[in-house]
Design an enzyme around this catalytic site. Structure first.
Site, PDB file in Angstrom:
ATOM      1  N   LYS A 247       0.828  -1.204   0.000  1.00  0.00           N
ATOM      2  CA  LYS A 247       0.000   0.000   0.000  1.00  0.00           C
ATOM      3  C   LYS A 247       0.865   1.258   0.000  1.00  0.00           C
ATOM      4  CE  LYS A 247      -3.673  -0.229   2.596  1.00  0.00           C
ATOM      5  NZ  LYS A 247      -4.268  -0.367   3.944  1.00  0.00           N
TER       6      LYS A 247
ATOM      7  N   ARG B 242      -2.717   3.178   9.146  1.00  0.00           N
ATOM      8  CA  ARG B 242      -3.140   1.868   8.609  1.00  0.00           C
ATOM      9  C   ARG B 242      -1.936   0.965   8.397  1.00  0.00           C
ATOM     10  NH1 ARG B 242      -8.225   2.874   5.400  1.00  0.00           N
ATOM     11  NH2 ARG B 242      -8.346   5.115   5.231  1.00  0.00           N
TER      12      ARG B 242
ATOM     13  N   GLY C 298      -7.899  -7.098   5.942  1.00  0.00           N
ATOM     14  CA  GLY C 298      -8.627  -7.180   7.214  1.00  0.00           C
ATOM     15  C   GLY C 298      -7.872  -7.889   8.333  1.00  0.00           C
TER      16      GLY C 298
ATOM     17  N   MET D 161      -4.933  -6.957   9.791  1.00  0.00           N
ATOM     18  CA  MET D 161      -4.217  -6.111  10.752  1.00  0.00           C
ATOM     19  C   MET D 161      -5.051  -4.867  11.023  1.00  0.00           C
ATOM     20  SD  MET D 161      -0.316  -6.685   9.612  1.00  0.00           S
ATOM     21  CE  MET D 161      -0.631  -6.259   7.928  1.00  0.00           C
TER      22      MET D 161
ATOM     23  N   ARG E 296      -5.473  -0.950  -6.642  1.00  0.00           N
ATOM     24  CA  ARG E 296      -4.799  -2.254  -6.818  1.00  0.00           C
ATOM     25  C   ARG E 296      -5.415  -2.947  -8.027  1.00  0.00           C
ATOM     26  NH1 ARG E 296      -7.324  -4.251  -1.227  1.00  0.00           N
ATOM     27  NH2 ARG E 296      -9.442  -3.720  -1.753  1.00  0.00           N
TER      28      ARG E 296
ATOM     29  N   HIS F 199     -13.160 -44.794 -14.128  1.00  0.00           N
ATOM     30  CA  HIS F 199     -13.847 -44.917 -15.418  1.00  0.00           C
ATOM     31  C   HIS F 199     -14.823 -43.758 -15.626  1.00  0.00           C
ATOM     32  CE1 HIS F 199     -17.104 -46.422 -18.045  1.00  0.00           C
ATOM     33  NE2 HIS F 199     -16.073 -46.845 -18.755  1.00  0.00           N
TER      34      HIS F 199
ATOM     35  N   ARG G  52     -11.183 -44.234 -29.859  1.00  0.00           N
ATOM     36  CA  ARG G  52     -11.197 -45.517 -29.137  1.00  0.00           C
ATOM     37  C   ARG G  52     -12.327 -46.341 -29.746  1.00  0.00           C
ATOM     38  NH1 ARG G  52      -9.835 -42.041 -24.363  1.00  0.00           N
ATOM     39  NH2 ARG G  52      -8.058 -42.963 -23.290  1.00  0.00           N
TER      40      ARG G  52
ATOM     41  N   ARG H 261      -7.629 -45.949 -33.411  1.00  0.00           N
ATOM     42  CA  ARG H 261      -6.967 -47.043 -32.705  1.00  0.00           C
ATOM     43  C   ARG H 261      -7.820 -48.299 -32.807  1.00  0.00           C
ATOM     44  NH1 ARG H 261      -6.285 -46.852 -26.356  1.00  0.00           N
ATOM     45  NH2 ARG H 261      -8.493 -47.380 -26.456  1.00  0.00           N
TER      46      ARG H 261
ATOM     47  N   GLU I 115       2.861 -47.426 -24.985  1.00  0.00           N
ATOM     48  CA  GLU I 115       2.218 -47.398 -23.676  1.00  0.00           C
ATOM     49  C   GLU I 115       2.711 -48.520 -22.781  1.00  0.00           C
ATOM     50  OE1 GLU I 115      -2.050 -47.633 -24.224  1.00  0.00           O
ATOM     51  OE2 GLU I 115      -1.855 -48.965 -25.922  1.00  0.00           O
TER      52      GLU I 115
ATOM     53  N   SER J  42       2.284 -42.683 -30.766  1.00  0.00           N
ATOM     54  CA  SER J  42       1.522 -41.809 -29.882  1.00  0.00           C
ATOM     55  C   SER J  42       1.628 -42.388 -28.471  1.00  0.00           C
ATOM     56  CB  SER J  42       0.066 -41.770 -30.340  1.00  0.00           C
ATOM     57  OG  SER J  42      -0.682 -40.999 -29.437  1.00  0.00           O
TER      58      SER J  42
ATOM     59  N   GLY K 281       0.607 -43.411 -25.065  1.00  0.00           N
ATOM     60  CA  GLY K 281      -0.592 -43.679 -24.253  1.00  0.00           C
ATOM     61  C   GLY K 281      -0.142 -43.609 -22.808  1.00  0.00           C
ATOM     62  N   THR K 282      -0.135 -42.403 -22.298  1.00  0.00           N
ATOM     63  CA  THR K 282       0.486 -42.208 -20.979  1.00  0.00           C
ATOM     64  C   THR K 282      -0.379 -42.729 -19.831  1.00  0.00           C
ATOM     65  OG1 THR K 282      -0.294 -39.966 -21.199  1.00  0.00           O
ATOM     66  CG2 THR K 282       2.060 -40.326 -21.507  1.00  0.00           C
ATOM     67  N   ASN K 283      -1.656 -43.068 -20.134  1.00  0.00           N
ATOM     68  CA  ASN K 283      -2.445 -43.688 -19.066  1.00  0.00           C
ATOM     69  C   ASN K 283      -1.852 -45.057 -18.743  1.00  0.00           C
ATOM     70  OD1 ASN K 283      -4.147 -41.506 -19.353  1.00  0.00           O
ATOM     71  ND2 ASN K 283      -5.557 -42.583 -20.715  1.00  0.00           N
ATOM     72  N   ASP K 284      -1.743 -45.882 -19.786  1.00  0.00           N
ATOM     73  CA  ASP K 284      -1.153 -47.205 -19.554  1.00  0.00           C
ATOM     74  C   ASP K 284       0.329 -47.096 -19.234  1.00  0.00           C
ATOM     75  OD1 ASP K 284      -2.995 -49.405 -19.671  1.00  0.00           O
ATOM     76  OD2 ASP K 284      -3.481 -48.718 -21.685  1.00  0.00           O
TER      77      ASP K 284
ATOM     78  N   CYS L 285      -1.669 -39.159 -26.495  1.00  0.00           N
ATOM     79  CA  CYS L 285      -3.129 -39.221 -26.457  1.00  0.00           C
ATOM     80  C   CYS L 285      -3.651 -39.698 -25.119  1.00  0.00           C
ATOM     81  CB  CYS L 285      -3.669 -40.074 -27.594  1.00  0.00           C
ATOM     82  SG  CYS L 285      -3.150 -41.783 -27.479  1.00  0.00           S
TER      83      CYS L 285
ATOM     84  N   TYR M 221       2.331 -33.109 -31.366  1.00  0.00           N
ATOM     85  CA  TYR M 221       1.016 -32.653 -30.925  1.00  0.00           C
ATOM     86  C   TYR M 221       0.650 -33.280 -29.593  1.00  0.00           C
ATOM     87  CZ  TYR M 221      -0.581 -37.245 -32.442  1.00  0.00           C
ATOM     88  OH  TYR M 221      -0.742 -38.600 -32.567  1.00  0.00           O
TER      89      TYR M 221
HETATM   90  C1  PEP Z   1      -3.453 -44.586 -22.746  1.00  0.00           C
HETATM   91  O1  PEP Z   1      -3.156 -45.680 -22.266  1.00  0.00           O
HETATM   92  O2  PEP Z   1      -2.907 -43.524 -22.430  1.00  0.00           O
HETATM   93  C2  PEP Z   1      -4.513 -44.503 -23.743  1.00  0.00           C
HETATM   94  C3  PEP Z   1      -4.748 -43.396 -24.415  1.00  0.00           C
HETATM   95  O3  PEP Z   1      -5.267 -45.609 -23.898  1.00  0.00           O
HETATM   96  P1  PEP Z   1      -6.472 -45.994 -22.926  1.00  0.00           P
HETATM   97  O4  PEP Z   1      -6.618 -44.937 -21.940  1.00  0.00           O
HETATM   98  O5  PEP Z   1      -7.643 -46.156 -23.814  1.00  0.00           O
HETATM   99  O6  PEP Z   1      -5.983 -47.304 -22.379  1.00  0.00           O
HETATM  100 MG    MG Z   2      -3.928 -47.444 -23.253  1.00  0.00          MG
END
Ligand code: PEP
Ligand code: MG
Length: 917
Positions: free
Chosen positions: A32, A102, A111, A113, A346, A468, A575, A631, A776, A795, A797-800, A863, A883
């Site tokens: 301030k 102040r 508020g 102090m 401010r 899920h 999918r 896929r 993956e 690509s 598949g970072t989930n698996d 993906c 991408y």
């Molecule tokens: C993954 O494994 O990242 C993926 C895209 O495939 P799914 O989630 O369908 O197994």
């Molecule tokens: Mg997968």
């Protein structure tokens, strides 16, 4: 000698002392104080004053309450300067100066102090001030406020006795507001207040103005160490050793008659971002009256009519402050007898919509650059923008009526309102009959997808962020709240219990997937503003600097169209198995799985082919000119059949019925059913696996049941040829999932290419296509060199890949120990939400580097769910991926996040400066 005190006109000296580092100036003078000095420098009418530095506060607190030497001398010289500037004198009865005292720390602690106003009044000053102002009411009102504030803030007297006196007078005079009491009453009240001060604090209210000031300064110093302030700092992660500055400023009064006023206004509309002043004020009032909300405030448009010249002056000041701070300002002002004073400014808080509009407008006005506009908006703000939300009024109403049921995990943003359906078939049936439905389940399974698609939103009592339900909901942009374990569903009774309340199927419920809140009944929603021109503009600017593609995961033409309208540059993942769950197709899929002869299987596949062809035709048309990555089937086949437990229960039931059957025809009929259930059980048993995630799925399925994936490839090529004949530019990319060893890929691809060639030969039409694979499984990443010999693209598949790298089953972990892991800091973030750069990321990096060494120019994308996460997007960009692909609603967020990653790289900026929502 240490300089403890800086006049508002000495900000340059502070800058020199702080080696021209503004952040250090803010540390010394507080936010301030630094701001008041800065405003004074640019010619904004700020009431004269000075700042006592944070260093003085720290010295005071460290020496257990001893004022640093010469601090009071410096305060008196600074006061003299103000006296000279204002022509008024502190403690003078003829023309008295009053000041406020102040707190003001480096970081705003609203508020937390203390503040004391009207310092400098005593009985004789008051007598002098009355003829000067010709307004005894105002004078006594100021005086009683000082005694009350001084008593409570400086001497620690509780508020209640003061409030009791005021209430008694209001009652006696039959008036609603303190300002309606007469001057005589206020004088009497001041006298009573003084007695209260003395009785409760054991010391009289000090008459000496300088003593008042000294004690007030000490009180502000001490308030830095108060419990309230400490707790706030702990929560806001503000260090405890910064200290607060103290600002002493000439009092200006908005309560000096009808040409006086006080208020707060933003330089632009904080809700919509429209330009023009927006705020409220009160005529003949002090600042606290505006905040207290007792009197109804007036909008600034009224001020334009009441005091047009002041309004214009205010507009000009607001503009110059905006130019100076390059952001929308939130300013406090007072008009004292026709003179405008700015007390504080401010950067203003704003809604997501306003933030976007203001950033874009400011860039177009040339106040900031386009890149800066892009950086000022957080990905969450864009996300907020894109989803329906409850109207604030209806939410408040529901809260007031006690209809808030619980708050759980906010896994897919947006608000949804509908009647409760406890299963997917009912959800679909009701939706088809035109009812809005929220599907409520303990958790969801793949064969619930039709219900989820039909529903407005999804609520589950179990599951975590990547359960899920969460995954599918995000994929389809359905609002979802999961893990609401305060709710108890009784599927046999078709009810849901929350505490003592029971809610029945068919009753209304409202969920907010942005906040995780669940309400009973029907809340009003407001629809998102997808066509918002400011957002479109901002995202176009983001695209100009973005250097990584943004694609979408979409399984249906409508999703593809949506993704494209959001700016997706391709489909990174279809999918295909999701297409098999359609109620019309599922029986055919089951027949195909349970076929007892090759011809039976061929026949079922032939029936599926036209469905798949139609799916792909729609996707290709929607993505005319852009790549579509399809896929091939991935999940284990048992997911398409009823569960083992369900069939055994049915079978047991049938056998009991058989025992009590009374006629031969009945026995015959039951025997047929038993036989069919046994056959089903046999099939399900055959497909049963201990670890389906690591079982017969992905490419393995394609190798064991080649006719299935060949049917899919045929459908892709027949669809591609059909749309190409219609002039659509089609670029299918066929993606083979879950490859671990190059031989799996080589063999599957050879068989599929044969099918592709067959279709192209049959029709004489060539298609521009590619074969590629998902990475993956860690082994695939580590052997990318060999893998890419058979893949034109990869690509991630970072989930698996995350599951397999961690050896953690996502759904099981999120329901169980992962939350504990995060709570206890064993993991600092959920690796299924944001890429684990050291582990999973390392595998990705090896795969990209070695893959591109073996196949220069190899296209690589992502993906998995992480493709929509801003931190993961920045990481993917740093790996040089081509991408990211994410669910359609996250496409705009990803465009912005990708641009911000590029900008951060180009010129590191301090993102802590980003405007909060
Ligand atoms: C993954 O494994 O990242 C993926 C895209 O495939 P799914 O989630 O369908 O197994
Ligand atoms: Mg997968």
């Amino acid at each position: 000698m240490t300089k403890w005190v800086y006049g508002f006109d000495q900000v340059e000296e502070a800058e020199v002392f702080c080696e021209n580092d503004w952040d250090t100036v803010r540390g010394l003078l507080g936010g301030k104080g630094a701001n008041l000095g800065d405003m004074t420098r640019i010619g904004v009418p700020v009431p004269p004053g000075f700042t006592i530095s944070t260093a003085a506060c720290n010295a005071y607190l460290q020496s257990d309450g001893v004022m640093p030497a010469d601090l009071l001398d410096q305060v008196s010289s600074a006061l003299k300067k103000i006296e000279k500037a204002s022509g008024k004198q502190f403690g003078d009865t003829a023309n008295p100066l009053l000041v406020s005292c102040r707190s003001g720390a480096k970081f705003s602690m609203p508020g937390m102090m203390d503040t004391v106003l009207n310092i400098g009044l005593n009985d004789s000053v008051v007598e002098g001030l009355i003829p000067l102002t010709d307004d005894p009411h105002f004078v006594y009102d100021s005086y009683r406020r000082l005694v009350q504030m001084f008593g409570s803030v400086v001497l620690g007297v509780r508020d209640e006795p003061f409030e009791a006196v005021l209430a008694a007078y209001r009652q006696k005079r039959d008036v609603a507001e303190d300002s309606d009491l007469s001057a005589d009453d206020l004088r009497a009240i001041t006298g009573e207040f003084k007695q209260i001060v003395e009785r409760f604090s054991g010391r009289p209210f000090p008459d000496d103005p300088f003593e008042q000031l000294r004690l007030a300064i000490e009180a502000v110093f001490r308030s830095w160490d108060g419990k309230r302030a400490r707790d706030y700092r702990n929560a806001a992660k503000i260090p405890h050793d910064l200290g607060t500055a103290v600002n002493i400023q000439t009092m200006v009064f908005g309560n000096m008659g009808l040409n006086s006023a006080t208020g707060v206004a933003m330089s632009r509309n904080a809700t919509t971002g429209e330009s023009g002043l927006e705020g409220d004020y009160l005529t003949n009032a002090q600042g606290e009256d505006v905040v207290a909300g007792i009197r109804a405030t007036k909008p600034m448009t009224e001020l334009a009519k009441e005091m047009p010249e002041i309004y214009t002056q205010y507009e000009t000041i607001a503009q110059s402050l905006e130019r100076h701070y390059r952001d929308m300002q939130d300013m406090e002002f007072t008009i004292e007898r026709g003179t405008l004073w700015i007390l504080q400014t401010r950067n203003g808080k704003r809604t997501a919509q306003a933030a976007v509009k203001i950033a874009v407008d400011m860039a177009e006005e040339g106040l900031i650059g386009r890149d800066e506009a892009v950086q000022r908006i957080s990905p969450e703000q864009v996300e907020f923008f894109l989803h329906p939300s409850f109207t604030p009024e209806s939410k408040q109403e529901a809260l007031d009526a006690g209809r808030h049921l619980t708050t759980a995990l906010n896994v897919s943003p947006g608000a949804a309102v509908g009647v409760i359906a406890f299963d997917a078939d009912l959800a679909e049936e009701w939706a088809q009959s035109g009812r809005s439905v929220v599907m409520v389940r303990p958790e969801t399974k793949p064969d619930d997808v039709h219900g989820m698609l039909a529903a407005e939103g999804i609520l589950t009592t179990r599951g975590g962020r990547t359960s899920h339900a969460a995954l599918v909901a995000r994929q389809f942009g359905k609002p979802a709240v999961v893990g609401a374990n305060d709710l108890e569903i009784d599927l046999s009774e078709r009810t849901m219990k929350v505490g003592n309340e029971t809610i029945n199927e068919g009753e209304w419920i409202s969920i907010d997937g942005t906040t995780g809140e669940v309400f009973s009944g029907k809340l009003e929603t407001r629809t998102p503003d997808l066509e918002n021109p400011a957002l479109r503009r901002l995202l176009e600017w983001a695209d100009d600097v973005r250097d990584i593609g943004v694609w979408a995961n979409a399984d249906h033409p409508a999703d593809a169209e949506l993704a494209r309208s959001y700016g997706a540059e391709g489909i990174g993942l279809v999918r295909t198995e999701h297409m098999f769950f359609d109620p019309e197709r599922l029986p055919i899929v089951q027949r195909m799985i349970m076929a007892t002869s090759p011809s039976e299987r061929t026949e079922a596949l032939a029936q599926l082919l036209p469905f798949q062809r139609r799916d792909f035709t729609g996707l290709f048309r929607a993505m005319d000119g852009l790549p579509v990555t399809i896929r091939l089937i991935d999940p284990p086949l048992h997911e398409f059949l009823p569960s083992y437990e369900e069939i055994t229960a049915d079978l047991a039931d049938l056998k009991i019925q058989l025992l009590s059957a009374r006629s031969l025809p009945e026995v015959d009929q039951l025997l047929v059913r038993v036989e069919s259930a046994e056959h089903l059980l046999h099939e399900v048993e055959a497909l049963r696996e201990a670890n389906p995630m690591l079982g017969l799925r992905g490419v393995r399925l394609g190798l064991m049941m080649p006719a299935l994936t060949r049917m899919q490839v045929r459908a892709i090529f027949e669809a591609a040829i059909a749309v190409k004949r219609d002039g659509v530019s089609v670029h299918p990319k066929i993606m083979i999932p879950l490859v671990a060893h190059v031989n799996e890929l080589a063999r599957q691809r050879a068989s599929l290419e044969e099918e592709a060639a067959l279709v192209m030969n049959e029709t004489g039409v060539d298609i521009d296509y590619q074969f590629g694979t998902m990475i993956e499984i860690p082994r695939a990443a580590l052997t990318a060199r060999q893998i890419v010999e058979h893949a034109e693209f990869v690509s991630f598949g970072t989930n698996d890949l995350t599951q397999m790298t961690y050896g953690i089953s996502r759904d099981d972990a999120e329901k169980a120990f992962l939350v504990k892991y995060l709570e206890e800091g064993i993991l600092d973030r959920n690796p299924f939400a944001s890429i684990d750069e050291e582990g999973v990321g390392r595998l990705m990096s090896i795969a990209v580097r070695e893959g591109r060494a073996a196949r220069p120019g190899l296209e690589a994308g992502i993906c998995g769910e992480h493709g929509g996460d801003p931190a993961s997007i920045a990481f993917c960009r740093s790996l040089g991926l081509d991408y990211v692909s994410c669910s359609p609603p996250r496409v705009p967020v990803a465009r912005l996040a990708a641009a911000q990653a590029a900008l951060r790289d180009a010129a590191p900026t301090d993102i802590s400066e980003m405007v909060p929502v």
